[in-house]
Design a protein around this motif. Structure first.
Motif, PDB file in Angstrom:
ATOM      1  N   VAL A 145     -60.742   8.592  43.695  1.00 42.32           N
ATOM      2  CA  VAL A 145     -60.646   8.782  45.247  1.00 42.32           C
ATOM      3  C   VAL A 145     -59.126   8.165  45.639  1.00 42.32           C
ATOM      4  O   VAL A 145     -58.922   7.398  44.824  1.00 42.32           O
ATOM      5  CB  VAL A 145     -60.942   7.231  45.979  1.00 42.32           C
ATOM      6  N   ILE A 146     -58.176   8.517  46.629  1.00 49.97           N
ATOM      7  CA  ILE A 146     -56.854   7.943  46.337  1.00 49.97           C
ATOM      8  C   ILE A 146     -56.643   7.370  47.594  1.00 49.97           C
ATOM      9  O   ILE A 146     -57.483   7.913  48.683  1.00 49.97           O
ATOM     10  CB  ILE A 146     -55.922   9.546  46.501  1.00 49.97           C
ATOM     11  N   SER A 147     -56.197   6.339  47.823  1.00 50.47           N
ATOM     12  CA  SER A 147     -56.208   5.279  48.790  1.00 50.47           C
ATOM     13  C   SER A 147     -54.553   4.868  49.573  1.00 50.47           C
ATOM     14  O   SER A 147     -54.284   3.853  48.303  1.00 50.47           O
ATOM     15  CB  SER A 147     -57.363   4.038  48.880  1.00 50.47           C
ATOM     16  N   MET A 148     -54.275   4.792  50.740  1.00 50.60           N
ATOM     17  CA  MET A 148     -52.979   4.681  50.600  1.00 50.60           C
ATOM     18  C   MET A 148     -52.926   3.103  51.893  1.00 50.60           C
ATOM     19  O   MET A 148     -53.588   3.405  53.459  1.00 50.60           O
ATOM     20  CB  MET A 148     -52.081   5.613  51.236  1.00 50.60           C
ATOM     21  N   HIS A 149     -51.525   2.741  51.485  1.00 53.99           N
ATOM     22  CA  HIS A 149     -51.468   1.359  52.436  1.00 53.99           C
ATOM     23  C   HIS A 149     -50.832   1.557  53.653  1.00 53.99           C
ATOM     24  O   HIS A 149     -50.410   3.139  53.884  1.00 53.99           O
ATOM     25  CB  HIS A 149     -50.791   0.508  51.202  1.00 53.99           C
ATOM     26  N   GLY A 150     -51.247   1.010  54.448  1.00 52.63           N
ATOM     27  CA  GLY A 150     -49.736   1.242  55.696  1.00 52.63           C
ATOM     28  C   GLY A 150     -48.583   1.081  55.555  1.00 52.63           C
ATOM     29  O   GLY A 150     -48.254   1.418  54.851  1.00 52.63           O
ATOM     30  N   ALA A 151     -47.430   0.887  56.893  1.00 49.34           N
ATOM     31  CA  ALA A 151     -46.889   1.124  56.863  1.00 49.34           C
ATOM     32  C   ALA A 151     -45.552  -0.148  56.339  1.00 49.34           C
ATOM     33  O   ALA A 151     -47.162  -1.887  56.670  1.00 49.34           O
ATOM     34  CB  ALA A 151     -45.419   1.895  57.711  1.00 49.34           C
ATOM     35  N   THR A 185     -43.559   2.477  52.589  1.00 45.53           N
ATOM     36  CA  THR A 185     -43.940   3.134  53.600  1.00 45.53           C
ATOM     37  C   THR A 185     -43.995   4.381  53.300  1.00 45.53           C
ATOM     38  O   THR A 185     -43.522   4.944  52.443  1.00 45.53           O
ATOM     39  CB  THR A 185     -42.730   2.930  54.950  1.00 45.53           C
ATOM     40  N   TRP A 186     -44.936   4.984  53.781  1.00 43.80           N
ATOM     41  CA  TRP A 186     -45.155   6.939  53.656  1.00 43.80           C
ATOM     42  C   TRP A 186     -43.708   7.275  54.487  1.00 43.80           C
ATOM     43  O   TRP A 186     -44.468   7.594  55.859  1.00 43.80           O
ATOM     44  CB  TRP A 186     -46.458   7.318  53.843  1.00 43.80           C
ATOM     45  N   HIS A 187     -43.392   7.619  54.280  1.00 46.60           N
ATOM     46  CA  HIS A 187     -41.923   8.685  55.002  1.00 46.60           C
ATOM     47  C   HIS A 187     -42.887  10.053  54.956  1.00 46.60           C
ATOM     48  O   HIS A 187     -43.078  10.261  53.650  1.00 46.60           O
ATOM     49  CB  HIS A 187     -40.360   8.687  54.716  1.00 46.60           C
ATOM     50  N   MET A 188     -42.309  11.013  56.521  1.00 48.68           N
ATOM     51  CA  MET A 188     -42.928  11.709  56.480  1.00 48.68           C
ATOM     52  C   MET A 188     -41.524  13.144  56.510  1.00 48.68           C
ATOM     53  O   MET A 188     -41.735  13.600  57.513  1.00 48.68           O
ATOM     54  CB  MET A 188     -43.830  12.390  57.662  1.00 48.68           C
ATOM     55  N   ARG A 189     -41.325  13.417  55.665  1.00 43.53           N
ATOM     56  CA  ARG A 189     -40.034  14.218  55.606  1.00 43.53           C
ATOM     57  C   ARG A 189     -39.994  15.039  54.922  1.00 43.53           C
ATOM     58  O   ARG A 189     -40.440  14.824  53.498  1.00 43.53           O
ATOM     59  CB  ARG A 189     -38.289  12.861  54.962  1.00 43.53           C
ATOM     60  N   GLY A 190     -38.866  16.146  54.624  1.00 43.86           N
ATOM     61  CA  GLY A 190     -38.952  17.162  53.795  1.00 43.86           C
ATOM     62  C   GLY A 190     -40.196  18.414  54.409  1.00 43.86           C
ATOM     63  O   GLY A 190     -40.575  18.257  55.367  1.00 43.86           O
ATOM     64  N   GLU A 191     -40.632  19.079  53.950  1.00 40.59           N
ATOM     65  CA  GLU A 191     -41.014  20.883  54.017  1.00 40.59           C
ATOM     66  C   GLU A 191     -42.121  21.166  53.040  1.00 40.59           C
ATOM     67  O   GLU A 191     -42.280  20.974  52.285  1.00 40.59           O
ATOM     68  CB  GLU A 191     -40.190  21.870  53.801  1.00 40.59           C
ATOM     69  N   GLY A 192     -42.998  20.546  53.928  1.00 43.83           N
ATOM     70  CA  GLY A 192     -44.725  20.837  53.763  1.00 43.83           C
ATOM     71  C   GLY A 192     -44.623  20.302  52.290  1.00 43.83           C
ATOM     72  O   GLY A 192     -44.788  19.405  51.982  1.00 43.83           O
ATOM     73  N   THR A 193     -45.273  21.381  51.362  1.00 42.31           N
ATOM     74  CA  THR A 193     -45.530  20.704  50.141  1.00 42.31           C
ATOM     75  C   THR A 193     -44.038  20.379  48.953  1.00 42.31           C
ATOM     76  O   THR A 193     -44.576  19.385  47.810  1.00 42.31           O
ATOM     77  CB  THR A 193     -45.802  21.982  49.247  1.00 42.31           C
ATOM     78  N   ARG A 194     -43.207  19.987  49.533  1.00 39.13           N
ATOM     79  CA  ARG A 194     -42.164  19.895  49.395  1.00 39.13           C
ATOM     80  C   ARG A 194     -41.421  18.581  49.309  1.00 39.13           C
ATOM     81  O   ARG A 194     -40.627  18.034  49.119  1.00 39.13           O
ATOM     82  CB  ARG A 194     -40.642  20.587  49.470  1.00 39.13           C
ATOM     83  N   MET A 195     -42.712  17.385  50.196  1.00 43.48           N
ATOM     84  CA  MET A 195     -42.291  16.138  50.663  1.00 43.48           C
ATOM     85  C   MET A 195     -42.522  15.362  49.708  1.00 43.48           C
ATOM     86  O   MET A 195     -43.248  15.899  48.354  1.00 43.48           O
ATOM     87  CB  MET A 195     -43.508  16.073  51.383  1.00 43.48           C
ATOM     88  N   PRO A 196     -41.438  15.025  49.173  1.00 47.03           N
ATOM     89  CA  PRO A 196     -42.051  13.781  48.096  1.00 47.03           C
ATOM     90  C   PRO A 196     -43.000  13.533  48.281  1.00 47.03           C
ATOM     91  O   PRO A 196     -43.138  13.261  46.853  1.00 47.03           O
ATOM     92  CB  PRO A 196     -40.318  13.316  48.169  1.00 47.03           C
ATOM     93  N   ASN A 197     -43.108  12.704  48.704  1.00 46.34           N
ATOM     94  CA  ASN A 197     -44.740  11.750  48.984  1.00 46.34           C
ATOM     95  C   ASN A 197     -45.998  12.699  48.909  1.00 46.34           C
ATOM     96  O   ASN A 197     -46.167  12.223  48.178  1.00 46.34           O
ATOM     97  CB  ASN A 197     -44.905  11.480  50.485  1.00 46.34           C
TER      98      ASN A 197
END
Length: 311
Positions: free
Chosen positions: A71-77, A113-125
């Protein structure tokens, strides 16, 4: 384990920092003050050149000879993995049911924070989560058909991003009080992705009916509409089945979906920007925490019903 008073204090501080705009220096000073509570126990250097952190929890019952769910559980900003660990209480359920939990950290030098930058599967996150799965699979006997992702607020938004990029590896998804900043048509992966969501009608930070709020650059979507869009993506029957899960909780389920990828939304009447069934946060800040249902237990029951379907 940390003393209960320290853990409680960290949860309250994290909620405050994640929901109000404080000067960066103040945030960093408080992050340093609570380092002992908010420490991680694992790092990874990704192919994107980032050094990323996480908290890994392996129950004492772990048996190397038996494949274990993950289980992968992610925090808020503006938050920490330890906050998500203490709030969601996945560790307690992991002890009971025998699965491994990882709490990855977003980006940032202090609170994450989880930043939504980058293209699809190449997003750093996305690269981070994918390579974190690789690392854990190399170290533990992880069942590749039973890897699941969930998250609170900004972590719920990241959960959506993973459903659009790693649905070939992650079997099901559980956003809670999701703060979704990516448009629904951003999703590049048409694969049906089972989803169970929880959201309060009294959420002021990610409004249930959608709105522009001061802490986000773009309006958040209406949660009922967003859920319906996810159901369309999964090619579900257009008419959901509604039932009462508790006096203050409505359950909406889209059925007859492709690959049995059902979509479920629990609506908490008057519920705040909180984790249902988790420790209460400052109500003056984030609103009420429902005790009528337990999001973690319900999520795990849903996850168990949805192993990954191999194509």
């Amino acid at each position: 384990m940390e003393p209960a008073s320290m853990t409680r204090r960290a949860i309250v501080l994290s909620a405050v920092l994640s929901c109000i705009g404080l000067p960066p220096l103040f945030v960093l000073v408080n992050a340093a003050s609570f380092y002992s509570v908010n420490r991680t126990n694992g790092t990874i250097v990704t192919s994107a050149g980032q050094t990323r952190e996480y908290i890994l929890y392996v129950p004492k019952s772990y048996d190397r000879t038996k494949p274990s769910p993950l289980v992968i559980s992610m925090h808020g900003a503006e938050n920490w993995p330890s906050f998500q660990m203490n709030l969601s209480q996945w560790n307690q359920l992991a002890d009971e049911r025998g699965f491994i939990v990882v709490y990855p950290a977003g980006e940032g030098g202090g609170p994450k924070t989880w930043h939504m930058r980058g293209e699809g599967t190449r997003m750093p996150n996305v690269i981070f989560i994918s390579e974190l799965i690789d690392k854990l699979e190399a170290s533990y006997n992880i069942d590749p058909a039973r890897i699941y992702a969930n998250g609170l607020s900004n972590g719920g938004g990241m959960t959506f991003a993973l459903s659009c990029t790693l649905s070939h590896r992650i079997a099901a998804f559980g956003p809670v009080a999701a703060a979704v900043t990516l448009p629904v048509d951003w999703c590049p992966d048409p694969r049906p992705a089972p989803m169970i969501a929880f959201h309060g009608t009294g959420d002021r930070f990610a409004p249930y009916n959608g709105a522009k709020v001061w802490l986000a650059p773009e309006p958040f979507p209406s949660i009922p509409e967003w859920t319906a869009n996810w159901a369309r993506r999964n090619r579900c029957s257009p008419t959901p089945v509604e039932s009462a899960a508790a006096p203050d909780v409505t359950r909406l389920e889209y059925t007859d979906c492709a690959d049995d990828a059902s979509v479920v939304l629990y609506t908490i009447n008057g519920g705040g920007h909180t984790w249902p069934g988790g420790p209460p946060l400052p109500e003056w800040l984030v609103g009420p925490t429902s005790r009528s249902i337990d999001a973690t237990s319900l999520m795990w029951a849903f996850f168990r019903q949805h192993p990954l379907r191999r194509k």
